[in-house]
Design a protein around this motif. Structure first.
Motif, PDB file in Angstrom:
ATOM      1  N   THR A   1       0.898  -1.226   0.081  1.00 62.50           N
ATOM      2  CA  THR A   1       0.018  -0.037  -0.108  1.00 62.50           C
ATOM      3  C   THR A   1       0.875   1.375  -0.133  1.00 62.50           C
ATOM      4  O   THR A   1       0.622   2.218  -0.773  1.00 62.50           O
ATOM      5  N   GLY A   2       2.178   1.304   0.642  1.00 64.43           N
ATOM      6  CA  GLY A   2       2.990   2.298   0.669  1.00 64.43           C
ATOM      7  C   GLY A   2       3.375   2.782  -0.764  1.00 64.43           C
ATOM      8  O   GLY A   2       3.413   3.730  -1.238  1.00 64.43           O
ATOM      9  N   LYS A   3       3.820   1.651  -1.528  1.00 68.57           N
ATOM     10  CA  LYS A   3       4.284   1.929  -2.951  1.00 68.57           C
ATOM     11  C   LYS A   3       2.994   2.266  -3.667  1.00 68.57           C
ATOM     12  O   LYS A   3       3.280   3.307  -4.695  1.00 68.57           O
ATOM     13  N   CYS A   4       1.782   1.874  -3.517  1.00 72.62           N
ATOM     14  CA  CYS A   4       0.653   2.298  -4.222  1.00 72.62           C
ATOM     15  C   CYS A   4       0.273   3.694  -4.116  1.00 72.62           C
ATOM     16  O   CYS A   4       0.221   4.523  -5.168  1.00 72.62           O
ATOM     17  N   VAL A   5       0.708   4.182  -2.893  1.00 69.79           N
ATOM     18  CA  VAL A   5       0.256   5.591  -2.568  1.00 69.79           C
ATOM     19  C   VAL A   5       1.369   6.258  -3.268  1.00 69.79           C
ATOM     20  O   VAL A   5       1.076   7.642  -3.690  1.00 69.79           O
ATOM     21  N   THR A   6       2.602   5.947  -3.230  1.00 67.93           N
ATOM     22  CA  THR A   6       3.541   6.743  -3.857  1.00 67.93           C
ATOM     23  C   THR A   6       3.424   6.733  -5.321  1.00 67.93           C
ATOM     24  O   THR A   6       3.702   7.827  -5.804  1.00 67.93           O
ATOM     25  N   ILE A   7       2.991   5.659  -6.031  1.00 65.99           N
ATOM     26  CA  ILE A   7       3.005   5.885  -7.441  1.00 65.99           C
ATOM     27  C   ILE A   7       1.677   6.797  -7.904  1.00 65.99           C
ATOM     28  O   ILE A   7       1.850   7.616  -8.672  1.00 65.99           O
ATOM     29  N   CYS A   8       0.638   6.815  -7.054  1.00 66.52           N
ATOM     30  CA  CYS A   8      -0.536   7.610  -7.159  1.00 66.52           C
ATOM     31  C   CYS A   8      -0.284   9.126  -7.032  1.00 66.52           C
ATOM     32  O   CYS A   8      -0.490   9.906  -7.750  1.00 66.52           O
ATOM     33  N   LYS A  52       2.856  15.345 -11.720  1.00 66.92           N
ATOM     34  CA  LYS A  52       3.253  15.873 -12.892  1.00 66.92           C
ATOM     35  C   LYS A  52       2.207  16.666 -13.479  1.00 66.92           C
ATOM     36  O   LYS A  52       1.172  16.663 -13.043  1.00 66.92           O
ATOM     37  N   ASP A  53       2.740  17.352 -14.196  1.00 66.53           N
ATOM     38  CA  ASP A  53       1.975  18.605 -14.881  1.00 66.53           C
ATOM     39  C   ASP A  53       2.044  18.326 -16.482  1.00 66.53           C
ATOM     40  O   ASP A  53       2.922  18.391 -17.133  1.00 66.53           O
ATOM     41  N   PRO A  54       0.770  17.912 -16.988  1.00 70.79           N
ATOM     42  CA  PRO A  54      -0.523  17.675 -16.410  1.00 70.79           C
ATOM     43  C   PRO A  54      -0.447  16.188 -15.839  1.00 70.79           C
ATOM     44  O   PRO A  54       0.366  15.324 -16.097  1.00 70.79           O
ATOM     45  N   PRO A  55      -1.334  16.128 -14.799  1.00 69.37           N
ATOM     46  CA  PRO A  55      -1.319  14.630 -13.955  1.00 69.37           C
ATOM     47  C   PRO A  55      -1.996  13.305 -15.062  1.00 69.37           C
ATOM     48  O   PRO A  55      -2.762  13.879 -15.938  1.00 69.37           O
ATOM     49  N   MET A  56      -1.282  12.466 -14.566  1.00 67.72           N
ATOM     50  CA  MET A  56      -1.831  11.260 -15.296  1.00 67.72           C
ATOM     51  C   MET A  56      -3.220  11.016 -14.890  1.00 67.72           C
ATOM     52  O   MET A  56      -3.823  11.295 -14.084  1.00 67.72           O
ATOM     53  N   TYR A  57      -3.911  10.219 -15.931  1.00 66.27           N
ATOM     54  CA  TYR A  57      -5.399  10.085 -15.882  1.00 66.27           C
ATOM     55  C   TYR A  57      -5.725   8.612 -15.768  1.00 66.27           C
ATOM     56  O   TYR A  57      -5.396   7.752 -16.559  1.00 66.27           O
ATOM     57  N   LEU A  58      -6.664   8.091 -14.770  1.00 66.39           N
ATOM     58  CA  LEU A  58      -7.080   6.745 -14.771  1.00 66.39           C
ATOM     59  C   LEU A  58      -8.491   6.733 -15.054  1.00 66.39           C
ATOM     60  O   LEU A  58      -9.216   7.527 -14.465  1.00 66.39           O
ATOM     61  N   MET A  97     -22.318   0.193 -19.787  1.00 65.29           N
ATOM     62  CA  MET A  97     -21.329   0.842 -20.391  1.00 65.29           C
ATOM     63  C   MET A  97     -20.952  -0.117 -21.547  1.00 65.29           C
ATOM     64  O   MET A  97     -20.388  -1.387 -21.155  1.00 65.29           O
ATOM     65  N   PRO A  98     -20.680   0.150 -22.606  1.00 64.59           N
ATOM     66  CA  PRO A  98     -20.273  -0.648 -23.928  1.00 64.59           C
ATOM     67  C   PRO A  98     -18.772  -1.071 -23.506  1.00 64.59           C
ATOM     68  O   PRO A  98     -18.063  -0.308 -23.010  1.00 64.59           O
ATOM     69  N   PHE A  99     -18.298  -2.359 -23.575  1.00 59.30           N
ATOM     70  CA  PHE A  99     -16.929  -2.802 -23.586  1.00 59.30           C
ATOM     71  C   PHE A  99     -16.035  -2.151 -24.831  1.00 59.30           C
ATOM     72  O   PHE A  99     -16.461  -2.716 -25.788  1.00 59.30           O
ATOM     73  N   ASP A 100     -15.356  -1.239 -24.278  1.00 57.04           N
ATOM     74  CA  ASP A 100     -14.698  -0.661 -25.509  1.00 57.04           C
ATOM     75  C   ASP A 100     -12.912  -1.441 -25.540  1.00 57.04           C
ATOM     76  O   ASP A 100     -12.294  -1.319 -24.401  1.00 57.04           O
ATOM     77  N   LYS A 101     -12.961  -2.197 -26.544  1.00 57.10           N
ATOM     78  CA  LYS A 101     -11.609  -3.023 -26.663  1.00 57.10           C
ATOM     79  C   LYS A 101     -10.421  -2.165 -26.914  1.00 57.10           C
ATOM     80  O   LYS A 101      -9.252  -2.766 -26.892  1.00 57.10           O
ATOM     81  N   LEU A 102     -10.579  -1.016 -27.199  1.00 51.67           N
ATOM     82  CA  LEU A 102      -9.545  -0.087 -27.386  1.00 51.67           C
ATOM     83  C   LEU A 102      -8.830   0.389 -26.266  1.00 51.67           C
ATOM     84  O   LEU A 102      -7.643   0.900 -26.028  1.00 51.67           O
ATOM     85  N   LYS A 103      -9.891   0.223 -25.129  1.00 52.22           N
ATOM     86  CA  LYS A 103      -9.607   0.734 -23.874  1.00 52.22           C
ATOM     87  C   LYS A 103      -9.160  -0.333 -22.728  1.00 52.22           C
ATOM     88  O   LYS A 103      -8.413   0.066 -21.902  1.00 52.22           O
ATOM     89  N   PHE A 104      -9.908  -1.475 -22.890  1.00 58.39           N
ATOM     90  CA  PHE A 104      -9.904  -2.594 -21.874  1.00 58.39           C
ATOM     91  C   PHE A 104      -9.406  -3.853 -22.613  1.00 58.39           C
ATOM     92  O   PHE A 104     -10.077  -3.935 -23.724  1.00 58.39           O
ATOM     93  N   VAL A 105      -9.003  -4.637 -21.795  1.00 55.03           N
ATOM     94  CA  VAL A 105      -8.717  -6.119 -22.199  1.00 55.03           C
ATOM     95  C   VAL A 105      -9.776  -6.948 -21.283  1.00 55.03           C
ATOM     96  O   VAL A 105     -10.181  -6.541 -20.310  1.00 55.03           O
ATOM     97  N   TYR A 115      -2.268  11.871 -19.707  1.00 51.73           N
ATOM     98  CA  TYR A 115      -3.045  12.580 -19.022  1.00 51.73           C
ATOM     99  C   TYR A 115      -4.441  12.746 -19.783  1.00 51.73           C
ATOM    100  O   TYR A 115      -4.658  12.003 -20.466  1.00 51.73           O
ATOM    101  N   GLU A 116      -5.357  13.428 -19.055  1.00 47.97           N
ATOM    102  CA  GLU A 116      -6.817  13.357 -19.444  1.00 47.97           C
ATOM    103  C   GLU A 116      -6.870  13.711 -21.049  1.00 47.97           C
ATOM    104  O   GLU A 116      -6.381  14.524 -21.432  1.00 47.97           O
ATOM    105  N   ASN A 117      -7.551  12.791 -21.714  1.00 47.98           N
ATOM    106  CA  ASN A 117      -7.603  13.171 -23.212  1.00 47.98           C
ATOM    107  C   ASN A 117      -6.241  12.901 -24.085  1.00 47.98           C
ATOM    108  O   ASN A 117      -6.207  13.287 -24.987  1.00 47.98           O
ATOM    109  N   GLY A 118      -5.300  12.450 -23.146  1.00 48.89           N
ATOM    110  CA  GLY A 118      -4.084  12.055 -23.738  1.00 48.89           C
ATOM    111  C   GLY A 118      -3.887  10.683 -24.398  1.00 48.89           C
ATOM    112  O   GLY A 118      -4.939   9.980 -24.504  1.00 48.89           O
TER     113      GLY A 118
END
Length: 103
Positions: free
Chosen positions: A22-29, A35-41, A60-68, A88-91
């Protein structure tokens, strides 16, 4: 803060196993947000607003370009196991997410 919450809610053995993870997860997040702009989940569009302004789950339709696929495929997303990661968002897409499908 996260470690304090986990420590108060989990048994000692489980907390010790999860503490480094969890410590590593918090650090990654934090690094993703710093960063500027921030990464987007992208967890997908899970809610839709009805005619009365109330939110309800969306098919929600299953978007194969976005999810496996996780363990089941389908036309719609049942749940997201891991979000899609964008630079980044829309990146540009950095890593596809993982989702469970249903028909």
């Amino acid at each position: 803060v996260v470690r304090g919450q986990l420590k108060s809610k989990l048994e000692k053995e489980i907390y010790e196993c999860l503490s480094d993870y969890t410590g590593k997860c918090v650090t990654i997040c934090c690094n993703m947000c710093a960063k500027d702009p921030p990464m987007y989940l992208d967890f997908g569009d899970w809610k839709q607003t009805d005619q009365f302004g109330d939110e309800k789950p969306a098919n929600m339709p299953f978007d194969k370009l976005k999810f496996v696929t996780y363990t089941k495929s389908g036309d719609y997303v049942d749940y997201v196991v891991w979000p899609a990661v964008y630079l980044y968002e829309n990146g540009p897409l950095m890593r596809k997410g993982v989702a469970q499908g249903f028909k």
